[in-house]
Design an enzyme around this catalytic site. Structure first.
Site, short mmCIF file in Angstrom:
data_model
loop_
_atom_site.label_atom_id
_atom_site.label_comp_id
_atom_site.label_asym_id
_atom_site.label_seq_id
_atom_site.Cartn_x
_atom_site.Cartn_y
_atom_site.Cartn_z
N GLU A 241 0.79 -1.21 -0.10
CA GLU A 241 0.03 -0.04 -0.05
C GLU A 241 0.69 1.23 0.06
O GLU A 241 1.86 1.21 0.84
CB GLU A 241 -0.75 -0.10 1.12
CG GLU A 241 -2.52 0.37 1.05
CD GLU A 241 -3.19 -0.63 0.08
OE1 GLU A 241 -3.07 -0.31 -1.07
OE2 GLU A 241 -3.42 -1.80 0.31
N SER B 166 -24.60 7.20 -17.51
CA SER B 166 -24.30 6.45 -16.31
C SER B 166 -25.42 6.07 -15.59
O SER B 166 -26.31 7.07 -15.40
CB SER B 166 -23.09 6.61 -15.71
OG SER B 166 -23.28 7.53 -14.71
N GLY C 93 -16.77 4.18 -3.36
CA GLY C 93 -16.26 4.61 -1.97
C GLY C 93 -15.78 3.46 -1.11
O GLY C 93 -15.50 4.13 -0.12
N ALA C 94 -15.54 2.44 -1.31
CA ALA C 94 -15.17 1.23 -0.55
C ALA C 94 -13.78 1.12 -0.50
O ALA C 94 -13.19 -0.08 0.05
CB ALA C 94 -15.92 0.24 -0.81
N GLY C 95 -13.13 1.56 -1.46
CA GLY C 95 -11.51 1.57 -1.48
C GLY C 95 -11.30 0.28 -2.46
O GLY C 95 -10.29 -0.59 -2.56
N SER D 101 -13.55 1.63 -7.85
CA SER D 101 -14.61 1.62 -8.70
C SER D 101 -14.12 2.52 -9.82
O SER D 101 -14.48 2.46 -11.14
CB SER D 101 -15.80 2.32 -8.18
OG SER D 101 -15.28 3.51 -7.49
N ASP E 185 -4.13 0.24 -9.37
CA ASP E 185 -5.53 -0.09 -9.62
C ASP E 185 -5.67 -0.49 -11.08
O ASP E 185 -6.52 -1.48 -11.20
CB ASP E 185 -6.42 1.08 -9.30
CG ASP E 185 -6.11 1.68 -7.72
OD1 ASP E 185 -5.30 0.60 -6.84
OD2 ASP E 185 -6.41 2.45 -7.47
C1 GLA Z 1 -5.29 4.18 -4.15
C2 GLA Z 1 -4.57 4.79 -5.42
C3 GLA Z 1 -3.25 3.67 -5.77
C4 GLA Z 1 -2.57 3.42 -4.61
C5 GLA Z 1 -3.23 2.96 -3.16
C6 GLA Z 1 -2.54 2.70 -2.16
O1 GLA Z 1 -6.05 3.05 -4.46
O2 GLA Z 1 -5.26 4.68 -6.41
O3 GLA Z 1 -2.56 3.98 -6.85
O4 GLA Z 1 -1.56 4.53 -4.11
O5 GLA Z 1 -4.32 3.92 -3.08
O6 GLA Z 1 -1.79 1.53 -2.03
#
Ligand code: GLA
Length: 397
Positions: free
Chosen positions: A35, A69, A137-139, A142, A187
């Site tokens: 991360e 959308s 918004g859940a990480g 999306s 991502d």
């Molecule tokens: C978000 C960003 C990624 C990465 C993570 C943390 O998801 O989009 O590029 O930096 O945070 O690991």
């Protein structure tokens, strides 16, 4: 056809009165480990999930790009020649000025970035209808899912001949420039290149990728996502600050990126950096090592042996990088107390979700234990669901 793909197709027909030429989809992702290492040119080990975003697209015979959308009843329409005026300025300027709503900046930003990468393409106008079942918004990225589906659809429609890595880079450019979120490339690569029951081991300097077998299905393990419902945004605040601290740390240590600092260098780094910058650097440096160790451990011993690394990653984010929130800490400790193999927050932090690797037959008990811990702490009930490491970008129709 998948029901969400069907929604995209119907939305397309409502918009245009015709059927789409094609439907492409790309998944969200969860990060197993690694991360805030991507923009430090380090290592990450994310996997694509089965929740996907679908882009139904069709040619128009004018120079207009129109996106609709399920996020917003109003479609957004822009002349393709206007895209660079919209997004070509300083990062995020146009969107912050409110010229297009944020959701539309993702697909339009992809179109702009794709055309900038393949200049002089003779492109037609295009209608795009987007529907998604990736929780927002859940990480779980999306946004990367919208970018991947749009990039792949435009690649075919406009005959751009992009590689999967090109598509990922285009997605990141859209996110950085058009939306104004200073994120790395994890991502997009994860979403586009995912494979079933595997994670994508990505070197964010060389962009080399290797699928790493997770063996969750074989070992009767499941990944539980605990969405805390604490909303975060990476186009504002803490994410950019963490990135700036990492850049300051690298400059002070005389390296181009924190990728070049090793765990053995940390002792010396401590004498050169202020306390906060040192702790930010320590997280990134140790996290890079944990990614490498996780890959080795998965290969040598299998998924049950990675729990300690996942927990150490969470602790490092909580104490040194300081991007966790009490809800994420509660999710992680409740899952571990209930017997999870490992657990950690996933994604950029400041909210969003934690993941826990859990024995399939302990799933119900773990969910109940987490819900109970949230209740006792007075937090909003989390949304808990499992995810399966899944395939990347696909043409669905
Ligand atoms: C978000 C960003 C990624 C990465 C993570 C943390 O998801 O989009 O590029 O930096 O945070 O690991």
């Amino acid at each position: 056809m998948n029901p969400t793909a069907q929604v995209a197709a119907s939305l397309f027909s409502e918009l245009t009165g015709a059927s789409p030429d094609s439907i492409w989809s790309a998944p969200g992702r969860a990060n197993l480990i690694g991360e805030h290492t991507d923009y430090n040119e380090g290592f990450v080990l994310p996997f694509a999930i089965e929740h996907r975003t679908y882009a139904a697209v069709g040619r128009r015979d004018d120079g207009i790009i129109r996106v609709a959308s399920t996020f917003d009843p109003n479609p957004v329409e822009v002349a393709i020649v206007e895209l660079s005026a919209l997004f070509g300025g300083a990062a995020g300027e146009a969107v912050q000025a409110g010229s297009v709503p944020e959701w539309a900046a993702y697909p339009l930003g992809v179109a702009w970035a794709a055309l900038a990468r393949v200049p002089n393409s003779a492109v037609t106008g295009v209608d795009i209808a987007i529907a998604s079942d990736v929780p927002i918004g859940a990480g779980l990225s999306s946004s990367a899912a919208i970018e991947g589906a749009t990039a792949a659809a435009l690649d075919e429609l406009w005959s751009l001949d992009l590689s999967l890595l090109d598509m990922a880079k285009i997605g990141r450019t859209a996110e950085n420039q058009a939306v104004g979120a200073p994120t790395g490339i994890m991502d997009q690569v994860s979403s586009i290149m995912g494979e079933y029951d595997a994670a994508t081991f990505l070197d964010c300097r060389s962009y080399e990728t290797q699928p790493v077998d997770l063996g969750f299905a074989r070992e009767h393990l499941s990944v539980l996502v605990i969405d805390t419902k604490v909303k975060h945004s990476h186009s504002t605040g803490g994410y950019g600050e963490r990135r700036a601290s990492c850049e300051l740390g690298a400059r002070t240590l005389g390296v181009s990126a924190l990728r070049d600092v090793t765990v053995a260098d940390l002792e010396r780094a401590k004498t050169l950096l202020d306390d906060v910058t040192f702790r930010r650097v320590a997280h990134v440096v140790t996290e890079n090592q944990r990614v490498l160790d996780t890959v080795d451990t998965l290969r040598a011993e299998g998924p049950r042996a990675i729990g300690g690394l996942l927990v150490a990653s969470h602790v490092s984010m909580r104490d040194d990088f300081e991007i966790s929130v009490p809800e994420l800490d509660t999710a992680v400790s409740a899952a571990l107390d209930a017997g999870a193999v490992g657990a950690r927050m996933t994604g950029g932090g400041f909210g969003g979700a934690a993941i826990a690797v859990v024995e399939v037959d302990k799933l119900d008990d773990t969910k109940a234990a987490v819900a109970d811990a949230f209740d006792r702490a007075g937090f909003v009930e989390p949304h808990q669901f499992t995810v399966t490491p899944s395939h990347g970008v696909l043409r669905d129709a």
